[in-house]
Design an enzyme around this catalytic site. Structure first.
Site, PDB file in Angstrom:
ATOM      1  N   SER A   1     -29.537  37.075 -68.062  1.00 44.57           N
ATOM      2  CA  SER A   1     -29.036  38.427 -68.357  1.00 44.57           C
ATOM      3  C   SER A   1     -29.836  39.092 -69.467  1.00 44.57           C
ATOM      4  O   SER A   1     -30.216  40.255 -69.349  1.00 44.57           O
ATOM      5  CB  SER A   1     -27.567  38.382 -68.792  1.00 44.57           C
ATOM      6  OG  SER A   1     -26.758  38.062 -67.710  1.00 44.57           O
TER       7      SER A   1
ATOM      8  N   ASP B   1     -26.668  33.492 -72.020  1.00 45.41           N
ATOM      9  CA  ASP B   1     -27.185  33.741 -70.675  1.00 45.41           C
ATOM     10  C   ASP B   1     -28.586  34.365 -70.730  1.00 45.41           C
ATOM     11  O   ASP B   1     -28.733  35.577 -70.891  1.00 45.41           O
ATOM     12  CB  ASP B   1     -26.186  34.651 -69.954  1.00 45.41           C
ATOM     13  CG  ASP B   1     -26.512  34.842 -68.492  1.00 45.41           C
ATOM     14  OD1 ASP B   1     -27.651  34.547 -68.086  1.00 45.41           O
ATOM     15  OD2 ASP B   1     -25.644  35.295 -67.749  1.00 45.41           O
TER      16      ASP B   1
ATOM     17  N   ARG C   1     -22.175  31.226 -65.412  1.00 46.56           N
ATOM     18  CA  ARG C   1     -21.841  32.624 -65.708  1.00 46.56           C
ATOM     19  C   ARG C   1     -20.338  32.746 -65.948  1.00 46.56           C
ATOM     20  O   ARG C   1     -19.609  33.331 -65.160  1.00 46.56           O
ATOM     21  CB  ARG C   1     -22.378  33.503 -64.605  1.00 46.56           C
ATOM     22  CG  ARG C   1     -23.897  33.554 -64.780  1.00 46.56           C
ATOM     23  CD  ARG C   1     -24.562  34.578 -63.988  1.00 46.56           C
ATOM     24  NE  ARG C   1     -25.669  35.143 -64.756  1.00 46.56           N
ATOM     25  CZ  ARG C   1     -26.501  36.022 -64.263  1.00 46.56           C
ATOM     26  NH1 ARG C   1     -26.376  36.451 -63.043  1.00 46.56           N
ATOM     27  NH2 ARG C   1     -27.480  36.472 -65.001  1.00 46.56           N
TER      28      ARG C   1
HETATM   29  P1  NAD Z   1     -29.126  39.032 -59.003  1.00 48.15           P
HETATM   30  O1  NAD Z   1     -30.329  39.098 -59.871  1.00 48.15           O
HETATM   31  O2  NAD Z   1     -28.794  37.768 -58.315  1.00 48.15           O
HETATM   32  O3  NAD Z   1     -29.237  40.170 -57.886  1.00 48.15           O
HETATM   33  C1  NAD Z   1     -29.470  41.524 -58.212  1.00 48.15           C
HETATM   34  C2  NAD Z   1     -28.609  42.422 -57.346  1.00 48.15           C
HETATM   35  O4  NAD Z   1     -29.142  42.467 -56.017  1.00 48.15           O
HETATM   36  C3  NAD Z   1     -27.158  41.990 -57.208  1.00 48.15           C
HETATM   37  O5  NAD Z   1     -26.317  43.007 -57.688  1.00 48.15           O
HETATM   38  C4  NAD Z   1     -26.989  41.780 -55.705  1.00 48.15           C
HETATM   39  O6  NAD Z   1     -25.700  42.115 -55.238  1.00 48.15           O
HETATM   40  C5  NAD Z   1     -28.058  42.701 -55.152  1.00 48.15           C
HETATM   41  N1  NAD Z   1     -28.413  42.451 -53.748  1.00 48.15           N
HETATM   42  C6  NAD Z   1     -28.576  41.264 -53.110  1.00 48.15           C
HETATM   43  N2  NAD Z   1     -28.896  41.453 -51.825  1.00 48.15           N
HETATM   44  C7  NAD Z   1     -28.960  42.797 -51.622  1.00 48.15           C
HETATM   45  C8  NAD Z   1     -29.251  43.624 -50.505  1.00 48.15           C
HETATM   46  N3  NAD Z   1     -29.534  43.099 -49.310  1.00 48.15           N
HETATM   47  N4  NAD Z   1     -29.218  44.963 -50.676  1.00 48.15           N
HETATM   48  C9  NAD Z   1     -28.912  45.513 -51.866  1.00 48.15           C
HETATM   49  N5  NAD Z   1     -28.640  44.781 -52.973  1.00 48.15           N
HETATM   50  C10 NAD Z   1     -28.646  43.446 -52.845  1.00 48.15           C
HETATM   51  O7  NAD Z   1     -27.845  39.538 -59.817  1.00 48.15           O
HETATM   52  P2  NAD Z   1     -27.513  39.362 -61.348  1.00 48.15           P
HETATM   53  O8  NAD Z   1     -28.107  40.470 -62.115  1.00 48.15           O
HETATM   54  O9  NAD Z   1     -27.846  37.988 -61.750  1.00 48.15           O
HETATM   55  O10 NAD Z   1     -25.931  39.569 -61.338  1.00 48.15           O
HETATM   56  C11 NAD Z   1     -25.118  38.919 -60.382  1.00 48.15           C
HETATM   57  C12 NAD Z   1     -23.654  38.965 -60.782  1.00 48.15           C
HETATM   58  O11 NAD Z   1     -23.408  38.122 -61.903  1.00 48.15           O
HETATM   59  C13 NAD Z   1     -23.131  40.311 -61.183  1.00 48.15           C
HETATM   60  O12 NAD Z   1     -21.836  40.434 -60.642  1.00 48.15           O
HETATM   61  C14 NAD Z   1     -23.080  40.251 -62.681  1.00 48.15           C
HETATM   62  O13 NAD Z   1     -22.146  41.158 -63.217  1.00 48.15           O
HETATM   63  C15 NAD Z   1     -22.645  38.832 -62.862  1.00 48.15           C
HETATM   64  N6  NAD Z   1     -22.971  38.313 -64.211  1.00 48.15           N
HETATM   65  C16 NAD Z   1     -22.019  37.610 -64.908  1.00 48.15           C
HETATM   66  C17 NAD Z   1     -22.334  37.088 -66.162  1.00 48.15           C
HETATM   67  C18 NAD Z   1     -21.327  36.309 -66.967  1.00 48.15           C
HETATM   68  O14 NAD Z   1     -20.133  36.424 -66.727  1.00 48.15           O
HETATM   69  N7  NAD Z   1     -21.764  35.504 -67.910  1.00 48.15           N
HETATM   70  C19 NAD Z   1     -23.597  37.263 -66.684  1.00 48.15           C
HETATM   71  C20 NAD Z   1     -24.540  37.981 -65.937  1.00 48.15           C
HETATM   72  C21 NAD Z   1     -24.214  38.487 -64.697  1.00 48.15           C
END
Ligand code: NAD
Length: 378
Positions: free
Chosen positions: A132, A129, A121
């Site tokens: 995403s 990705d 990421r």
């Molecule tokens: P994920 O699918 O791993 O999790 C979904 C959400 O659940 C997250 O926001 C997490 O904080 C939340 N969560 C976990 N435990 C929890 C709890 N006990 N109570 C409430 N919420 C809880 O997350 P994701 O969609 O894969 O995204 C994770 C991170 O990666 C984000 O910061 C996103 O912006 C980042 N991201 C970066 C890139 C990139 O730079 N290429 C691409 C995609 C996502």
């Protein structure tokens, strides 16, 4: 010339790894793209549409695979498909790499396996990705499905015959899917609130016009890892969170849960007691179902009713909007392959030192090579 093969997916997978748009782009890079007849049908990419952009259509999987250098799939290919590839061929797919028993026989055949869900990421890899791109669609579709099951209107309507109140939607977990769920529920006119344990999400939630609801203590301030993911929370935090959620969820009509912690079962955020306190007719869509669910009582792949609350545990929700899911997935794969093509002489060469290659390469030369898949010490 490099030949890229795309065979049809199994009956459970409506998506496909190539689109007319990416056939055109891959052909322009200097590749020959060969697609099994009918592979794009469930994404409404007809053989004719693919052919018009330069694809060769083959009648069978065997004909598609013959002499191919690269195989693109959505799901993990079968051992039979892999056997038909030459040693050193490249395979890119959502491989489900932690399922070692499924991966080992494929790795053993000497192909280079790339797992798209291991995409680092980093900003350079954002266009590649797949988690995403698919989570975005899943977040959207979760709200659409919930709205359809809810059986009441979402937006406030003032009519001569009286006022229809706005529905209340609560989004738990504000990653990629959660953010899209908030945006969708807002567009549909619901009053939206959301929760997460990562402090960075507060501003994101508010900028989408939703209310942020969370236990914002010292632990919350430290809950994001360097990689941007959530940490598992302490039992003390979980207890405080449960109390807050119990009060908030009672008055909600639609709840979308998306909370995940990498490499762990999904955190349980909604208990049976909370369900019992909810309004009958409320709807929960649990996007964490495949990883055990955020809700007590979620059954992966099914819709159940607990205390009058409908709970849906969808599997492959992105696959229920296959036209879009395939288009975005195919674009992710194109962006990944583009790394390896020399634009001038149109040759194809993998740079094994690239961070993106190292991050996604699961198996090479007959061995599993990814650090996350190293056997655990006994
Ligand atoms: P994920 O699918 O791993 O999790 C979904 C959400 O659940 C997250 O926001 C997490 O904080 C939340 N969560 C976990 N435990 C929890 C709890 N006990 N109570 C409430 N919420 C809880 O997350 P994701 O969609 O894969 O995204 C994770 C991170 O990666 C984000 O910061 C996103 O912006 C980042 N991201 C970066 C890139 C990139 O730079 N290429 C691409 C995609 C996502």
């Amino acid at each position: 010339m490099v030949t890229i093969a795309v065979t049809a997916e199994g009956p459970e997978e409506p998506r496909v790894a190539v689109s007319p748009e990416t056939v055109k782009k891959l052909t322009a890079l200097g590749a020959k793209v060969r697609v099994q007849s009918g592979a794009g049908a469930r994404s409404r990419f007809s053989d004719e549409a693919l052919k018009a952009q330069g694809a060769e259509i083959a009648a069978t999987a065997a004909e598609t695979l013959a002499g191919a250098d690269i195989l693109l799939k959505v799901r993990r290919p079968s051992a039979d498909e892999i056997k038909q590839l030459k040693s050193g061929a490249m395979v890119a797919a959502i491989l489900d790499p932690y399922d070692r028993a499924g991966i080992e026989p494929l790795a053993g055949s000497g192909v280079n396996l790339f797992s798209m869900e291991f995409m680092p990421r980093i900003s350079r890899a954002q266009s590649m990705d797949v988690l995403s791109s698919q989570a975005n669609l899943a977040g959207y579709k979760a709200v659409v499905d919930a709205a359809s099951l809810f059986g009441q209107a979402l937006p406030m309507m003032m009519t001569a015959a009286g006022t229809v109140p706005a529905a209340k939607a609560f989004i738990m977990g504000v990653g990629v899917a959660g953010l899209q769920a908030i945006a969708t529920a807002r567009r549909m006119g619901a009053v939206v609130s959301a929760t997460d344990v990562r402090p960075a999400t507060k501003e994101q939630v508010q900028s989408l016009g939703a209310k942020f609801v969370a236990v914002e203590d010292e632990e919350f301030k430290q809950a994001q890892t360097a990689a941007g993911y959530a940490k598992p929370m302490s039992p003390e935090y979980q207890a405080k969170q449960a109390e807050l959620v119990a009060n908030h969820i009672k008055v909600q009509d639609i709840v979308i849960t998306t909370a995940l912690i990498p490499g762990r079962p999904a955190p349980k955020l909604v208990s049976a007691a909370m369900l019992a306190a909810m309004k009958p007719g409320s709807v929960i869509v649990d996007l964490a179902a495949e990883r055990g669910g955020n809700v007590e009582g979620t059954v992966p792949g099914q819709a159940v009713e607990v205390s009058g609350v409908k709970i849906v545990g969808p599997i492959n929700l992105a696959g229920s909007v296959p036209v879009n899911a395939s288009s975005l997935y195919a674009k992710n794969l194109y962006a990944f392959l583009e790394l390896f093509f020399d634009k001038k002489d149109k040759s194809f060469k993998v740079n094994w030192d690239d961070e993106i290659v190292k991050g996604t390469l699961v198996a090479k030369d007959g061995k599993i090579v990814h650090p996350s898949l190293a056997p655990q010490p006994a």
